[in-house]
Design a protein around this motif. Structure first.
Motif, PDB file in Angstrom:
ATOM      1  N   THR A 125       0.826  -1.212   0.000  1.00 17.83           N
ATOM      2  CA  THR A 125       0.000   0.000   0.000  1.00 17.83           C
ATOM      3  C   THR A 125       0.861   1.263   0.000  1.00 17.83           C
ATOM      4  OG1 THR A 125      -0.170  -0.310   2.406  1.00 17.83           O
ATOM      5  CG2 THR A 125      -2.020  -1.042   1.054  1.00 17.83           C
ATOM      6  N   TYR A 214      -9.421  -6.678 -12.839  1.00 14.52           N
ATOM      7  CA  TYR A 214      -8.775  -5.377 -12.670  1.00 14.52           C
ATOM      8  C   TYR A 214      -8.272  -4.815 -13.996  1.00 14.52           C
ATOM      9  CZ  TYR A 214      -5.083  -2.083 -11.306  1.00 14.52           C
ATOM     10  OH  TYR A 214      -4.277  -0.984 -11.188  1.00 14.52           O
ATOM     11  N   TRP A 335      -6.045   2.168  -7.688  1.00 14.36           N
ATOM     12  CA  TRP A 335      -6.010   1.348  -6.477  1.00 14.36           C
ATOM     13  C   TRP A 335      -7.413   1.069  -5.972  1.00 14.36           C
ATOM     14  CZ3 TRP A 335      -3.587  -2.041  -3.803  1.00 14.36           C
ATOM     15  CH2 TRP A 335      -3.858  -2.242  -2.444  1.00 14.36           C
ATOM     16  N   ILE A 339      -9.235  -2.518  -5.323  1.00 10.00           N
ATOM     17  CA  ILE A 339      -9.835  -2.857  -4.040  1.00 10.00           C
ATOM     18  C   ILE A 339     -11.301  -3.250  -4.212  1.00 10.00           C
ATOM     19  CG2 ILE A 339     -10.516  -1.927  -1.803  1.00 10.00           C
ATOM     20  CD1 ILE A 339      -7.589  -2.666  -2.062  1.00 10.00           C
ATOM     21  N   TRP A 342     -11.430  -6.606  -5.634  1.00  9.55           N
ATOM     22  CA  TRP A 342     -10.997  -7.545  -4.602  1.00  9.55           C
ATOM     23  C   TRP A 342     -12.114  -7.805  -3.604  1.00  9.55           C
ATOM     24  CZ3 TRP A 342      -5.551  -6.914  -1.937  1.00  9.55           C
ATOM     25  CH2 TRP A 342      -5.270  -8.069  -1.211  1.00  9.55           C
ATOM     26  N   VAL A 343     -12.813  -6.749  -3.208  1.00 13.84           N
ATOM     27  CA  VAL A 343     -13.929  -6.918  -2.261  1.00 13.84           C
ATOM     28  C   VAL A 343     -15.007  -7.809  -2.862  1.00 13.84           C
ATOM     29  CG1 VAL A 343     -15.835  -5.726  -1.125  1.00 13.84           C
ATOM     30  CG2 VAL A 343     -13.527  -4.790  -0.977  1.00 13.84           C
ATOM     31  N   PRO A 374      -9.160  -6.564   1.751  1.00 13.62           N
ATOM     32  CA  PRO A 374      -9.622  -5.424   0.941  1.00 13.62           C
ATOM     33  C   PRO A 374     -10.679  -4.580   1.649  1.00 13.62           C
ATOM     34  CG  PRO A 374     -10.545  -7.483   0.116  1.00 13.62           C
ATOM     35  CD  PRO A 374      -9.510  -7.854   1.124  1.00 13.62           C
ATOM     36  N   ALA A 377      -8.766  -2.231   3.564  1.00 15.07           N
ATOM     37  CA  ALA A 377      -8.160  -1.249   2.665  1.00 15.07           C
ATOM     38  C   ALA A 377      -9.157  -0.136   2.339  1.00 15.07           C
ATOM     39  CB  ALA A 377      -7.677  -1.939   1.391  1.00 15.07           C
ATOM     40  N   ILE A 378     -10.423  -0.494   2.161  1.00 13.73           N
ATOM     41  CA  ILE A 378     -11.466   0.518   1.952  1.00 13.73           C
ATOM     42  C   ILE A 378     -11.645   1.366   3.207  1.00 13.73           C
ATOM     43  CG2 ILE A 378     -13.987   0.746   1.801  1.00 13.73           C
ATOM     44  CD1 ILE A 378     -12.830   0.492  -0.901  1.00 13.73           C
TER      45      ILE A 378
END
Length: 612
Positions: A125, A214, A335, A339, A342-343, A374, A377-378
């Motif tokens: 990150t 992605y 990014w 994410i 990924w979620v 993830p 990450a959010i």
């Protein structure tokens, strides 16, 4: 005056310019780049709580007997166990041969795997975003209940996640900084993908699926190369380059880790179903069932996020808006795209796991980590937006309210529903939350608007972070009484060395923990298990190697003879009368303990001297 244009400003614009600009909530975080030593503390500190409270349980014994080559003792008649990815089993067995057999060493591999995962998450990150975001993300991840709890699983769910993060790191950095199809970064990502395949199995496929989504629109991926060079590359050629790199990543991963799957599939019938769905496990404790075998999926999601649910909900909403309407920092938007993909992928896989009851707890913990990372990450991104004052004041109040309400409702509801039980304690918590919000609104309007809002937002963000830490620390299970008694029993047995044979006597099927402890302490010794009220008369015990001539020597000159130990669990002394009648003497080597509601004892078996 000539030469100067006349600028007309409306009253509305004058009012906007007169408003005091919003200030950063945490200016000290601008120096997050020099706070990187804190990452080592976050990587190793919180996990010590789970490391020191670990005690041998049925899951540890189940996996430990596999690693010690005793799969026949746990009923593996279908080769289901050897169909699982082998790398963790190899690493764990090798580590035990180096550091020795101690209870704490069982989770040492899981502990260091978790620390490595946290460090790689921070570096990833920091590389794709900024040090401020990376430090917040590492902090939230280090204290999350799932991350802390999985340290006590000796199969190390964090180990394959470590390689999943390295795969993402290698692929993303290759796309951002390299103009060719192949680079050392991409090859390192491919090797990590292969190791992920050898340790996490289907997790490697999930990583490829997420990265494939992605790069569906390569034109929106940012580049760090000079703009003049970027303009020379047409969109179609850029897309071809990215997809070629993706294929090379996949083939490199398969070359590193796919050989084992192909070899095992040719030798084991029904390999792929067992490889993906899991081998099944014995009856496990209620604690692991409630954590990784949820009966209500939505409740599990809310419970997993805890006080951070508000950050997660509003962060996903704001992140999706930025992804749909990309404006501003394209690296940040890229990014966010990753994410969000990924979620969605992690949530889909974690939901699908609920329909695979044969999947073991450690593999379930791995898939839950794949979804939680993830989500956090959010949360870290929304935390940064709030700290930089890019989120409105009412939204910050809503973030705090949703997070606290989620924990209140979860704590007051049954384990399989979202309906809270109305009680005095539940109503008291709601009243306290309501009064707190009233006090906050009064305070923010009582003083200067900007100053009041800033103080309230700082207090709310710090409160939620502190509650998250407390929520994670108190989620670590305390050592259960049975585990403590078995640990005391183990310390006493360690004083008996050179044991080459052990007899386990019990009325019913003995616990796996007890069987594992015998081999864990004394290695590959002779082992017999007897169930029943009385030991049979025809029991064949190996003769002692000591002779009468040896017995006549002084004690300091006598060689250390191999010993035989009998362990009794729930067996009365009457069951040993055939041994006594055969001329054996029993010498206690451990004080009696009560383990799982049965008496647990151990004695050293020696031959009675002549004339005794």
């Amino acid at each position: 005056m000539e030469g100067y244009p006349l600028v007309i400003i409306s009253d509305q614009e004058l009012l906007q310019r007169s408003v005091e600009p919003a200030h950063d909530l945490f200016p000290v975080m601008r120096r997050a780049a020099v706070m990187s030593p804190l990452v080592a503390l976050l990587a190793f500190g919180p996990g010590l709580l789970a490391f020191h409270s670990f005690r041998i349980d049925e899951l540890s014994a189940w996996f430990g007997l596999q690693c010690l080559g005793k799969a026949e003792l746990i009923g593996d008649s279908t080769n289901a166990l050897i169909s699982q990815p082998p790398l963790i089993r190899w690493m764990f067995t090798g580590l035990l041969s180096v550091i020795g057999h101690w209870s704490s060493s069982l989770v040492l591999f899981s502990y260091f795997s978790t620390a490595g995962m946290l460090y790689v998450a921070y570096r990833l990150t920091r590389k794709v975003c900024n040090p401020r975001y990376a430090l917040v993300f590492c902090f939230l991840l280090a204290f999350h209940p799932v991350v802390l709890k999985q340290v006590q699983l000796i199969e190390a769910p964090a180990f394959p996640m470590l390689f999943a993060l390295l795969t993402i790191w290698g692929f993303i950095t290759h796309l951002r900084s390299e103009s060719g199809i192949v680079s050392y970064k991409l090859l390192c990502g491919g090797i990590s993908l292969g190791l992920c395949l050898l340790s996490g199995g289907a997790l490697a496929l999930a990583v490829l699926v997420m990265l494939g989504f992605y790069i569906l629109n390569p034109a929106e991926l940012p580049k760090t190369r000079p703009g003049s060079e970027q303009k020379k590359v047409p969109v179609f050629k850029q897309a071809v380059r990215i997809w070629k790199s993706f294929i090379i990543l996949a083939f490199t991963g398969f070359a590193v880790g796919g050989w084992w799957e192909l070899m095992a599939a040719s030798q084991i019938e029904g390999f792929w179903g067992k490889w993906f769905a899991g081998p099944g496990q014995p009856n496990i404790s209620l604690y692991w069932k409630s954590e990784f075998y949820p009966s209500y999926f939505v409740r599990d999601l809310i419970s997993s996020m805890g006080f951070l649910l508000g950050f997660a909900v509003f962060g996903l909403f704001h992140g999706l808006k930025r992804v749909i309407n990309p404006q501003g920092n394209m690296q940040e938007i890229a990014w966010l795209r990753l994410i969000v993909m990924w979620v969605l992928s992690g949530g889909l896989f974690w939901w699908g796991v609920q329909y695979l009851p044969e999947m073991n707890a450690s593999t379930r913990a791995m898939w839950k980590l794949f979804f939680i990372i993830p989500m956090l990450a959010i949360v870290a991104w929304e935390f940064q937006q709030i700290a930089l004052r890019r989120v409105s004041y009412p939204t910050v109040l809503a973030v705090f309210t949703v997070g606290v309400l989620a924990v209140i409702f979860i704590s007051a509801s049954h384990t399989d529903t979202l309906s809270p039980r109305i009680s005095a304690h539940f109503l008291r918590q709601l009243i306290i939350l309501g009064l707190s919000l009233v006090m906050v609104l009064w305070y923010s309007h009582r003083f200067k608007k900007e100053q009041g809002h800033r103080v309230v937002e700082i207090a709310m963000v710090i409160s939620l972070c502190a509650l998250h830490v407390v929520y994670g620390v108190y989620s670590v299970p305390k050592p259960n009484p049975a585990g403590e008694r078995l640990l005391q029993f183990e310390h006493q047995l360690r004083q008996t060395q050179n044991v080459d044979h052990c007899l386990l006597v019990s009325k019913s099927e003995p616990p796996l923990e007890l069987t594992f402890l015998i081999f864990y302490l004394w290695g590959d010794i002779g082992y017999k298990q007897v169930q029943g009220a009385v030991i049979p008369q025809d029991l064949d015990l190996p003769p002692e190697e000591s002779t009468a001539l040896t017995a006549e020597k002084p004690a300091e000159e006598q060689p250390e003879a191999d010993k035989q130990v009998i362990v009794r669990w729930g067996a009365s002394p009457v069951s040993l009368r055939n041994l006594v009648n055969a001329g054996f003497v029993l010498k206690p080597v451990a004080a009696p303990e009560v383990y799982k509601q049965q008496e647990l004892q151990a004695d050293l078996i020696t031959k009675a001297p002549p004339g005794f």
